[in-house]
Every structure is written in C-alpha cells, then in structure tokens.
Write an enzyme that holds these catalytic residues in place. Sequence first.
Site, PDB file in Angstrom:
ATOM      1  N   TYR A  53       0.824  -1.223   0.000  1.00 59.05           N
ATOM      2  CA  TYR A  53       0.000   0.000   0.000  1.00 59.05           C
ATOM      3  C   TYR A  53       0.848   1.259   0.000  1.00 59.05           C
ATOM      4  O   TYR A  53       0.445   2.287  -0.558  1.00 59.05           O
ATOM      5  CB  TYR A  53      -1.004  -0.032   1.161  1.00 59.05           C
ATOM      6  CG  TYR A  53      -2.136  -0.983   0.874  1.00 59.05           C
ATOM      7  CD1 TYR A  53      -2.155  -2.273   1.402  1.00 59.05           C
ATOM      8  CD2 TYR A  53      -3.159  -0.620  -0.008  1.00 59.05           C
ATOM      9  CE1 TYR A  53      -3.176  -3.157   1.091  1.00 59.05           C
ATOM     10  CE2 TYR A  53      -4.180  -1.507  -0.330  1.00 59.05           C
ATOM     11  CZ  TYR A  53      -4.178  -2.778   0.212  1.00 59.05           C
ATOM     12  OH  TYR A  53      -5.168  -3.662  -0.127  1.00 59.05           O
ATOM     13  N   ARG A  56       1.489   1.889  -3.598  1.00 58.64           N
ATOM     14  CA  ARG A  56       0.300   2.407  -4.288  1.00 58.64           C
ATOM     15  C   ARG A  56       0.023   3.847  -3.857  1.00 58.64           C
ATOM     16  O   ARG A  56      -0.395   4.682  -4.648  1.00 58.64           O
ATOM     17  CB  ARG A  56      -0.909   1.509  -4.007  1.00 58.64           C
ATOM     18  CG  ARG A  56      -0.753   0.128  -4.635  1.00 58.64           C
ATOM     19  CD  ARG A  56      -1.973  -0.729  -4.397  1.00 58.64           C
ATOM     20  NE  ARG A  56      -3.157  -0.168  -5.031  1.00 58.64           N
ATOM     21  CZ  ARG A  56      -4.393  -0.545  -4.680  1.00 58.64           C
ATOM     22  NH1 ARG A  56      -4.562  -1.425  -3.704  1.00 58.64           N
ATOM     23  NH2 ARG A  56      -5.427  -0.024  -5.288  1.00 58.64           N
ATOM     24  N   GLN A  86     -15.512   3.059  -5.535  1.00 57.97           N
ATOM     25  CA  GLN A  86     -14.806   1.855  -5.081  1.00 57.97           C
ATOM     26  C   GLN A  86     -13.311   2.157  -4.959  1.00 57.97           C
ATOM     27  O   GLN A  86     -12.560   1.336  -4.446  1.00 57.97           O
ATOM     28  CB  GLN A  86     -15.017   0.702  -6.067  1.00 57.97           C
ATOM     29  CG  GLN A  86     -16.472   0.289  -6.226  1.00 57.97           C
ATOM     30  CD  GLN A  86     -16.640  -0.692  -7.368  1.00 57.97           C
ATOM     31  OE1 GLN A  86     -16.513  -1.917  -7.192  1.00 57.97           O
ATOM     32  NE2 GLN A  86     -16.916  -0.184  -8.548  1.00 57.97           N
ATOM     33  N   ASN A  87     -12.925   3.336  -5.447  1.00 60.95           N
ATOM     34  CA  ASN A  87     -11.502   3.675  -5.489  1.00 60.95           C
ATOM     35  C   ASN A  87     -11.017   4.147  -4.130  1.00 60.95           C
ATOM     36  O   ASN A  87     -11.758   4.781  -3.383  1.00 60.95           O
ATOM     37  CB  ASN A  87     -11.243   4.767  -6.542  1.00 60.95           C
ATOM     38  CG  ASN A  87     -11.640   4.293  -7.937  1.00 60.95           C
ATOM     39  OD1 ASN A  87     -11.753   3.087  -8.183  1.00 60.95           O
ATOM     40  ND2 ASN A  87     -11.895   5.233  -8.832  1.00 60.95           N
ATOM     41  N   ASP A  89      -8.220   5.952  -3.999  1.00 63.19           N
ATOM     42  CA  ASP A  89      -7.426   7.172  -4.209  1.00 63.19           C
ATOM     43  C   ASP A  89      -8.246   8.394  -3.802  1.00 63.19           C
ATOM     44  O   ASP A  89      -9.439   8.292  -3.522  1.00 63.19           O
ATOM     45  CB  ASP A  89      -6.956   7.259  -5.686  1.00 63.19           C
ATOM     46  CG  ASP A  89      -8.102   7.418  -6.691  1.00 63.19           C
ATOM     47  OD1 ASP A  89      -8.163   6.637  -7.659  1.00 63.19           O
ATOM     48  OD2 ASP A  89      -8.943   8.330  -6.499  1.00 63.19           O
ATOM     49  N   HIS A 104     -14.584   1.198  -0.385  1.00 62.30           N
ATOM     50  CA  HIS A 104     -13.479   0.282  -0.093  1.00 62.30           C
ATOM     51  C   HIS A 104     -12.344   0.937   0.679  1.00 62.30           C
ATOM     52  O   HIS A 104     -11.232   0.416   0.709  1.00 62.30           O
ATOM     53  CB  HIS A 104     -12.953  -0.324  -1.408  1.00 62.30           C
ATOM     54  CG  HIS A 104     -13.968  -1.206  -2.071  1.00 62.30           C
ATOM     55  ND1 HIS A 104     -13.907  -1.546  -3.406  1.00 62.30           N
ATOM     56  CD2 HIS A 104     -15.088  -1.796  -1.597  1.00 62.30           C
ATOM     57  CE1 HIS A 104     -14.943  -2.324  -3.714  1.00 62.30           C
ATOM     58  NE2 HIS A 104     -15.679  -2.480  -2.639  1.00 62.30           N
ATOM     59  N   GLY A 170     -16.269   3.412 -15.211  1.00 62.73           N
ATOM     60  CA  GLY A 170     -14.979   2.758 -15.001  1.00 62.73           C
ATOM     61  C   GLY A 170     -14.968   1.638 -13.992  1.00 62.73           C
ATOM     62  O   GLY A 170     -14.035   1.517 -13.201  1.00 62.73           O
ATOM     63  N   THR A 171     -16.029   0.799 -14.008  1.00 64.51           N
ATOM     64  CA  THR A 171     -15.986  -0.375 -13.132  1.00 64.51           C
ATOM     65  C   THR A 171     -16.505  -1.591 -13.877  1.00 64.51           C
ATOM     66  O   THR A 171     -17.468  -1.517 -14.630  1.00 64.51           O
ATOM     67  CB  THR A 171     -16.804  -0.173 -11.835  1.00 64.51           C
ATOM     68  OG1 THR A 171     -16.812  -1.397 -11.093  1.00 64.51           O
ATOM     69  CG2 THR A 171     -18.230   0.274 -12.105  1.00 64.51           C
ATOM     70  N   SER A 172     -15.836  -2.722 -13.631  1.00 67.34           N
ATOM     71  CA  SER A 172     -16.243  -3.969 -14.314  1.00 67.34           C
ATOM     72  C   SER A 172     -17.466  -4.578 -13.632  1.00 67.34           C
ATOM     73  O   SER A 172     -18.004  -5.588 -14.090  1.00 67.34           O
ATOM     74  CB  SER A 172     -15.070  -4.963 -14.270  1.00 67.34           C
ATOM     75  OG  SER A 172     -14.747  -5.256 -12.904  1.00 67.34           O
TER      76      SER A 172
HETATM   77  N1  APR Z   1     -12.079   5.149 -18.575  1.00 74.71           N
HETATM   78  C1  APR Z   1     -13.166   4.492 -18.091  1.00 74.71           C
HETATM   79  N2  APR Z   1     -13.184   3.162 -17.819  1.00 74.71           N
HETATM   80  C2  APR Z   1     -12.043   2.480 -18.068  1.00 74.71           C
HETATM   81  C3  APR Z   1     -10.861   3.092 -18.571  1.00 74.71           C
HETATM   82  C4  APR Z   1     -10.917   4.483 -18.825  1.00 74.71           C
HETATM   83  N3  APR Z   1      -9.860   5.146 -19.316  1.00 74.71           N
HETATM   84  N4  APR Z   1      -9.903   2.121 -18.696  1.00 74.71           N
HETATM   85  C5  APR Z   1     -10.464   0.959 -18.276  1.00 74.71           C
HETATM   86  N5  APR Z   1     -11.740   1.173 -17.916  1.00 74.71           N
HETATM   87  C6  APR Z   1     -12.720   0.207 -17.387  1.00 74.71           C
HETATM   88  C7  APR Z   1     -12.467  -1.234 -17.760  1.00 74.71           C
HETATM   89  O1  APR Z   1     -13.037  -1.530 -19.036  1.00 74.71           O
HETATM   90  C8  APR Z   1     -13.194  -1.969 -16.631  1.00 74.71           C
HETATM   91  O2  APR Z   1     -14.569  -2.176 -16.951  1.00 74.71           O
HETATM   92  O3  APR Z   1     -12.627   0.248 -15.995  1.00 74.71           O
HETATM   93  C9  APR Z   1     -13.075  -0.998 -15.455  1.00 74.71           C
HETATM   94  C10 APR Z   1     -12.068  -1.445 -14.413  1.00 74.71           C
HETATM   95  O4  APR Z   1     -12.522  -2.639 -13.841  1.00 74.71           O
HETATM   96  P1  APR Z   1     -11.679  -3.292 -12.625  1.00 74.71           P
HETATM   97  O5  APR Z   1     -10.220  -3.272 -12.987  1.00 74.71           O
HETATM   98  O6  APR Z   1     -12.331  -4.597 -12.288  1.00 74.71           O
HETATM   99  O7  APR Z   1     -11.841  -2.255 -11.436  1.00 74.71           O
HETATM  100  P2  APR Z   1     -13.077  -2.098 -10.461  1.00 74.71           P
HETATM  101  O8  APR Z   1     -14.355  -2.477 -11.149  1.00 74.71           O
HETATM  102  O9  APR Z   1     -13.012  -0.743  -9.864  1.00 74.71           O
HETATM  103  O10 APR Z   1     -12.758  -3.189  -9.305  1.00 74.71           O
HETATM  104  C11 APR Z   1     -13.643  -3.203  -8.198  1.00 74.71           C
HETATM  105  O11 APR Z   1     -12.173  -4.818  -7.146  1.00 74.71           O
HETATM  106  O12 APR Z   1     -10.002  -5.400  -6.761  1.00 74.71           O
HETATM  107  C12 APR Z   1     -11.130  -4.875  -6.161  1.00 74.71           C
HETATM  108  O13 APR Z   1     -11.291  -3.413  -4.356  1.00 74.71           O
HETATM  109  C13 APR Z   1     -10.889  -3.477  -5.678  1.00 74.71           C
HETATM  110  O14 APR Z   1     -12.322  -1.535  -5.798  1.00 74.71           O
HETATM  111  C14 APR Z   1     -11.793  -2.621  -6.550  1.00 74.71           C
HETATM  112  C15 APR Z   1     -12.873  -3.595  -6.969  1.00 74.71           C
END
Ligand code: APR
Length: 231
Positions: A53, A56, A86-87, A89, A104, A170-172
Amino acid sequence: MKNLVVLSGAGMSAESGIPTFRGADGLWEGYRIDEVATPYAWEQDFRKVLQFYNERRRGVLQAKPNRGHEILAELESLANVHVITQNIDNLHERAGSSKILHLHGEITKSRSTKNPRLIYDIDGADLKEGDLCALGSQLRPHIVWFHEEVPMMEPAISITYTADVFLIVGTSLQVYPASGLVQYVKPGTPIYVIDPSASTIPGAENFKVISEGASVGMEKFRQMFLEEYGY
Ligand code: APR
C-alpha cells in the site's frame, strides 16, 4: 436539481496513470490478492502488506485528477451529485467533488488494528511498522480487504435509492457487494455507463452506454445531461 448518483471504479482513475485491477496490465496481474489484500495476508506478513500500500499511495500522491474527475466535480453546478467510489485514491476529492463515499476505504488513511473506529490521516507516503494507534496497536491501511465487511454499504444503498439519474464510470461490476448497488436504483431511473469496454459490463444492455474513456465519456455525458434535463 436532479439527484445524480455516480458509482466509480478503477477506470475513473486510469487516465491519471493509476492501473485498474482486471485490465491487461491490471494490478492483480502483478500481485496475488491473498498475499497483499486480505486479513490473512496481514496476519502472515503485515510488512509486505504495508509495502504494497505504500507503493500504491506514492503513485496516488504523484497522480493528478483527470478531466473525467474534473467534469464530474463541475457537474455539481447542474445537479445534486453524490459520488460513491470503489476507489481508494483521493482524486475525486482533489478534483473538487464535495459529496464522496468511499466503499473500499481510503489509501490516505490508516486505522487501529484494535479499534476500527480509530482512523488517522497518513502524513506523507508511508505507513511504517511501529506507527501505532492511541491504544498502542500497529496501524493498518484504512482499506476494505477481500473477505471483510463493507461498512459503508448501507449509506451507499440509501444514496443510490435517491438517484434521479445513475451513472456508472470505469468499473467492471465484478466485485460484490459494490456491484449490487445497481439493484437499488429505483425502477425507471435512467442508468448510464461510461466504459471503453462497456459491452462486457453485466446488465449493460439495459444501460445508456457511452463507450469511451472517463475524460471523453464524462464530456459526452455532460452534453447528454444538459440536453435531457436542460438548464
Ligand atoms: N475510462 C473508463 N473506464 C475504463 C478506462 C478508462 N480510461 N480504462 C479501463 N476502464 C474500465 C475497464 O473496461 C473496466 O470495466 O474500468 C473498469 C475497471 O474494472 P476493474 O479493474 O475490475 O476495477 P473495479 O471495477 O473498480 O474493481 C472493483 O475490485 O479489486 C477490487 O477493491 C478493488 O475496488 C476494486 C474492486
């Protein structure tokens, strides 16, 4: 003013140079979650967790908010904006957003390993062995690890329920319970998603999709918001 509730993930900060988790060069490609981001990891080797951490945190402190963060903050002149992120930062804060809920945790804070209500700002980049809480226990990162409760989930659900417009950036949507927030959006509420790979987002077929990165996507969203809810 409309209530705009935003759920952001790692993709929100990707254009600020902070890696996402599950992308091609995702953070979890380089580290094993059970070695750095679980209570078990802390018990096995807390020094390794502190170092993970600290690295990071240095990256976050060197990063800058991108246009996506800034436009989201600017939208506060058009709507009552709540950011649920969820970030870990602090880029939403540094861009000027005023109502932010961290699901988180926050990488700029530490907390007691004896009493989780004892939370402290971390001055500088590193949290070190021997940094103790007021009760004399080692401080840990104020982060929700895998297999830990998400204490801010209830307030996040309440905020989500107030949304007139819900925006996912920006979240999966692969990590529960955060991803479950979408279930608490009132029926009939428009849901937008900004993500270059939005087609892979669960439920995206029901969302208004902006297949762009956060900076371009947020500008397009702002235009759509003005047209739809014109001010
Ligand atoms: N702009 C917008 N979205 C983007 C960009 C961008 N420039 N680049 C990538 N992405 C998208 C990807 O397509 C994906 O859908 O951001 C998403 C990132 O997904 P993850 O990496 O799974 O991140 P996240 O969804 O925030 O993960 C959730 O998982 O590991 C744990 O605690 C951690 O908070 C995190 C949680």
